[in-house]
Design a protein around this motif. Sequence first.
Motif, PDB file in Angstrom:
ATOM      1  N   THR A   1       0.833  -1.202   0.000  1.00 29.59           N
ATOM      2  CA  THR A   1       0.000   0.000   0.000  1.00 29.59           C
ATOM      3  C   THR A   1       0.868   1.253   0.000  1.00 29.59           C
ATOM      4  O   THR A   1       0.619   2.205  -0.752  1.00 29.59           O
ATOM      5  N   SER A   2       1.894   1.258   0.855  1.00 30.02           N
ATOM      6  CA  SER A   2       2.783   2.421   0.959  1.00 30.02           C
ATOM      7  C   SER A   2       3.562   2.655  -0.327  1.00 30.02           C
ATOM      8  O   SER A   2       3.747   3.790  -0.765  1.00 30.02           O
ATOM      9  N   ARG A   3       4.026   1.564  -0.952  1.00 38.87           N
ATOM     10  CA  ARG A   3       4.790   1.692  -2.190  1.00 38.87           C
ATOM     11  C   ARG A   3       3.930   2.270  -3.305  1.00 38.87           C
ATOM     12  O   ARG A   3       4.364   3.156  -4.051  1.00 38.87           O
ATOM     13  N   ASP A   4       2.683   1.803  -3.407  1.00 35.70           N
ATOM     14  CA  ASP A   4       1.780   2.325  -4.433  1.00 35.70           C
ATOM     15  C   ASP A   4       1.508   3.809  -4.206  1.00 35.70           C
ATOM     16  O   ASP A   4       1.493   4.603  -5.151  1.00 35.70           O
ATOM     17  N   ALA A   5       1.305   4.185  -2.936  1.00 31.97           N
ATOM     18  CA  ALA A   5       1.035   5.588  -2.611  1.00 31.97           C
ATOM     19  C   ALA A   5       2.245   6.454  -2.939  1.00 31.97           C
ATOM     20  O   ALA A   5       2.111   7.567  -3.469  1.00 31.97           O
ATOM     21  N   LYS A   6       3.455   5.950  -2.644  1.00 33.88           N
ATOM     22  CA  LYS A   6       4.673   6.705  -2.932  1.00 33.88           C
ATOM     23  C   LYS A   6       4.871   6.875  -4.435  1.00 33.88           C
ATOM     24  O   LYS A   6       5.276   7.954  -4.900  1.00 33.88           O
ATOM     25  N   ARG A   7       4.574   5.836  -5.204  1.00 33.92           N
ATOM     26  CA  ARG A   7       4.711   5.943  -6.657  1.00 33.92           C
ATOM     27  C   ARG A   7       3.784   7.003  -7.227  1.00 33.92           C
ATOM     28  O   ARG A   7       4.162   7.787  -8.095  1.00 33.92           O
ATOM     29  N   LYS A   8       2.542   7.023  -6.720  1.00 34.12           N
ATOM     30  CA  LYS A   8       1.584   8.030  -7.188  1.00 34.12           C
ATOM     31  C   LYS A   8       2.031   9.434  -6.796  1.00 34.12           C
ATOM     32  O   LYS A   8       1.913  10.386  -7.570  1.00 34.12           O
ATOM     33  N   PHE A   9       2.557   9.556  -5.563  1.00 34.08           N
ATOM     34  CA  PHE A   9       3.029  10.855  -5.080  1.00 34.08           C
ATOM     35  C   PHE A   9       4.213  11.333  -5.913  1.00 34.08           C
ATOM     36  O   PHE A   9       4.284  12.510  -6.309  1.00 34.08           O
ATOM     37  N   ASP A  10       5.147  10.429  -6.202  1.00 28.80           N
ATOM     38  CA  ASP A  10       6.310  10.789  -7.023  1.00 28.80           C
ATOM     39  C   ASP A  10       5.880  11.194  -8.433  1.00 28.80           C
ATOM     40  O   ASP A  10       6.459  12.118  -9.020  1.00 28.80           O
ATOM     41  N   ALA A  11       4.854  10.517  -8.962  1.00 29.60           N
ATOM     42  CA  ALA A  11       4.355  10.852 -10.303  1.00 29.60           C
ATOM     43  C   ALA A  11       3.759  12.251 -10.317  1.00 29.60           C
ATOM     44  O   ALA A  11       3.943  13.013 -11.280  1.00 29.60           O
ATOM     45  N   LEU A  12       3.057  12.618  -9.244  1.00 34.22           N
ATOM     46  CA  LEU A  12       2.492  13.966  -9.146  1.00 34.22           C
ATOM     47  C   LEU A  12       3.593  15.014  -9.085  1.00 34.22           C
ATOM     48  O   LEU A  12       3.491  16.082  -9.696  1.00 34.22           O
ATOM     49  N   HIS A  13       4.658  14.715  -8.342  1.00 34.56           N
ATOM     50  CA  HIS A  13       5.781  15.648  -8.256  1.00 34.56           C
ATOM     51  C   HIS A  13       6.441  15.835  -9.618  1.00 34.56           C
ATOM     52  O   HIS A  13       6.908  16.933  -9.948  1.00 34.56           O
ATOM     53  N   GLU A  14       6.487  14.775 -10.406  1.00 35.05           N
ATOM     54  CA  GLU A  14       7.063  14.878 -11.750  1.00 35.05           C
ATOM     55  C   GLU A  14       6.216  15.795 -12.628  1.00 35.05           C
ATOM     56  O   GLU A  14       6.747  16.577 -13.420  1.00 35.05           O
ATOM     57  N   LEU A  15       4.896  15.694 -12.493  1.00 31.95           N
ATOM     58  CA  LEU A  15       4.013  16.590 -13.238  1.00 31.95           C
ATOM     59  C   LEU A  15       4.208  18.040 -12.789  1.00 31.95           C
ATOM     60  O   LEU A  15       4.280  18.953 -13.605  1.00 31.95           O
TER      61      LEU A  15
END
Length: 212
Positions: A124-138
Motif C-alpha cells: 500500500t505504501s509503495r503504491d502511494a509513494k509511486r503516485k506521489f512521485d508521479a504527481l511531483h514529476e508533473l
Amino acid sequence: MAQTVHVVDDDSSFRTAVERRLRQAGYAVATYPSAQQLLDNLPDENKPGCILLDVRMPDLNGSELQDRLALVGSILPIVFLTGYVDVPTTVRAIKAGAEDFLTKPVSSGQLLRAIEQAMAHYETSRDAKRKFDALHELLATLTPRERQVLDCVVQGKINKQIGQLLGATERTIKAHRHRVMEKMKVQSVAELVSLAERLGILASADVEGRNS
C-alpha cells in the motif's frame, strides 16, 4: 519477487532462530547485528520487505533507528520486538508508525501474522509513494509563472484577481491556467485542489495568501 524480512537484533542466537523460522515460511531474510549496520546498508525499497526490529540494543536502539529511517523517507514497515514490556516505548513506536509491537518470546503464529500484515502495508505504501512521485514529476513540468498561477487558483482566486496580482491580462492568465490543467492532467479546479492538498501545496499557498 521474494519478500524480505530485515531482522535487526544484537542477539545472535535469536537472529539465527528467527531467520530459520522465517525462511521455513517462505521469506527471504537479511540479518543485522546492530541498527547502524542496517543504516549503513539500507534495503532497496523497490523490493517488497519489512523490518523486524529489537528495541533494546547498544549504541543505537530500535526507537532511534525508527527515527533515522523516517528522516530518510523509508517506507519499509517496522515490527518491533522487545523482551521487556515498556508501555511508553510501545505507545511512542506505534504513534511514529510502527506496524506492530511484539513481546519476546513470540509464537510463530503471532510473528508470521505480524510479518504478513507488514508486507501488505508495504504494498500500500509503495503504491502511494509511486503516485506521489508521479504527481511531483508533473508539478516539475510547470514554468515558474504557471506555478504562481497554480498557487493562486488553489487559493480560490479568479482569473481577474490573478491577473491583477501577477500584472498580466485575464487572457494571459486564462492561457496559463489552461496549460496548468493540461500539465497536471486534471479536468476541473476541484481535481487540481485535490492534487494540491496531496502535494502539500494548498497549505503553503494558504499561508502565503494570509501573509501577503
